[in-house]
Design an enzyme around this catalytic site. Structure first.
Site, PDB file in Angstrom:
ATOM      1  N   THR A  76      40.639  36.582  40.793  1.00 31.42           N
ATOM      2  CA  THR A  76      40.805  35.758  41.989  1.00 31.42           C
ATOM      3  C   THR A  76      40.037  36.308  43.174  1.00 31.42           C
ATOM      4  OG1 THR A  76      42.443  35.052  43.632  1.00 31.42           O
ATOM      5  CG2 THR A  76      42.931  37.055  42.462  1.00 31.42           C
TER       6      THR A  76
ATOM      7  N   TYR B  82      49.904  39.758  45.151  1.00 28.91           N
ATOM      8  CA  TYR B  82      49.165  38.961  44.168  1.00 28.91           C
ATOM      9  C   TYR B  82      47.742  39.484  44.020  1.00 28.91           C
ATOM     10  CZ  TYR B  82      46.312  35.174  42.325  1.00 28.91           C
ATOM     11  OH  TYR B  82      45.402  34.450  41.593  1.00 28.91           O
TER      12      TYR B  82
END
Length: 329
Positions: free
Chosen positions: A116, A140
């Site tokens: 990501t 995250y």
């Protein structure tokens, strides 16, 4: 090739699985269905299980001699990661370790990893390259950064293993035939939220911050069609099978759209003027997050086919209409 796709019943994993099956690969999907849907698995065997279950993973890897693993299974909601960081480190990083232990034991040659742009945090550059320093600002992003490092260190230790880690920017859209799309409950993705507002499933859409240093004051993001993102995984697999060296690559179009531009496009495509509310900034939102994508084009030969915001929105809208019709049936 014989392939294992973890998280293959989820939004992105299901699109990749469908493309892999259509390309003639033999695919096994491993998913705990916590957010994924069994009906989204097209052309592949579905094994329901959790990556925390080492015994089940051992049995699966002993049963099938996988040529490659494509790893999507993860928790992905940034605000939740701040409230429940241990869940994210356990699911994203701990389970990556569980998976890689089996990859090593069973001499799997290739891994394609779903990473990501959140690993970059709040970069101070207009376009983010793979050389931009990693500085995640939430659990995250940190859990994905740690997973990248696990993979890189294993590949460094084992000359027989090669990998591609793809750092996604803002994924949106759906299968053009509306067979599969994003079904995650309480989704936070802007285009999906706006389409739900157009359907009357939400009261409206909030713009979080209108005073950023961008042309219209709202955040700019690089929106990539899920079908183009899926194709990048097939390109990565072909690249590795041909002997390509391990690589970490940004996956975006190299240009962005602001929140206001996205909402205006959704209103134009749907013909529905839903409510738009202005709200305070959210902590940790960079003003501008766009991929420098020269490397993925050069290394993988990736050629996106759906680089158009209206098309992305149109496919997302068709999918939301399909979901609404299905729920009424």
């Amino acid at each position: 090739m014989k392939l294992l796709v973890t998280g293959g019943a989820g939004y992105i994993g299901s699109h990749v699985t469908r493309q892999l099956a259509a390309a003639g690969h033999e695919v096994v999907v491993f998913d705990n269905l916590s957010t994924g849907k069994a009906h989204a698995v097209i052309g592949a065997e579905l094994v329901v299980g959790d990556l925390a279950d080492g015994a089940m993973l051992d049995a699966l890897f002993a049963r099938d001699a996988f040529d490659a693993v494509l790893h999507f299974a993860a928790s992905i909601v940034v605000p939740e990661s701040v409230l429940d960081p241990l869940k994210y480190y356990a699911n994203n990083t701990g389970n990556m370790l569980n998976l890689l232990e089996r990859v090593a034991t069973h001499n799997v040659r290739h891994v394609v990893f779903s990473s990501t742009a959140a690993v970059y945090g709040m970069p101070a550059v207009a376009q983010v390259s793979e050389q931009t320093p990693l500085a995640p600002i939430n659990p995250y992003g940190a859990s994905k950064m740690m997973s990248e490092r696990l993979l890189a260190d294993l590949a460094h230790a084992r000359a027989s293993l090669s990998y591609v880690a793809l750092r996604y920017f803002n994924v949106a859209g759906a299968d053009p035939q509306a067979r599969i799309g994003q079904e995650t409950p309480d989704a936070t993705h802007l285009i999906k939220v706006a389409c739900q507002a157009a359907l009357g499933r939400r009261e409206g859409v909030d713009i979080f911050g209108t005073d950023y240093a961008t042309p219209d004051g709202t955040c700019i993001r690089d929106y990539i069609h899920v079908e183009d993102l899926a194709q990048a995984h097939l390109d990565a697999l072909d690249y590795l099978a041909a002997g390509g060296e391990s690589a970490t690559l940004n996956c975006g179009y190299g240009h962005g759209a602001s929140v206001r531009e996205v909402l205006a496009t959704v209103q134009q495509v749907t013909g529905i003027d839903f409510a738009v509310r202005e709200a305070a900034r959210r902590a940790g939102d960079p003003p501008h997050l766009v991929a420098a994508n020269a490397r993925i084009r050069e290394v993988l030969g990736w050629q996106p086919q759906w680089d158009d915001l209206r098309t992305i929105v149109a496919h997302a809208w068709a999918w939301e209409q399909h979901l609404a019709t299905r729920s009424q049936a």
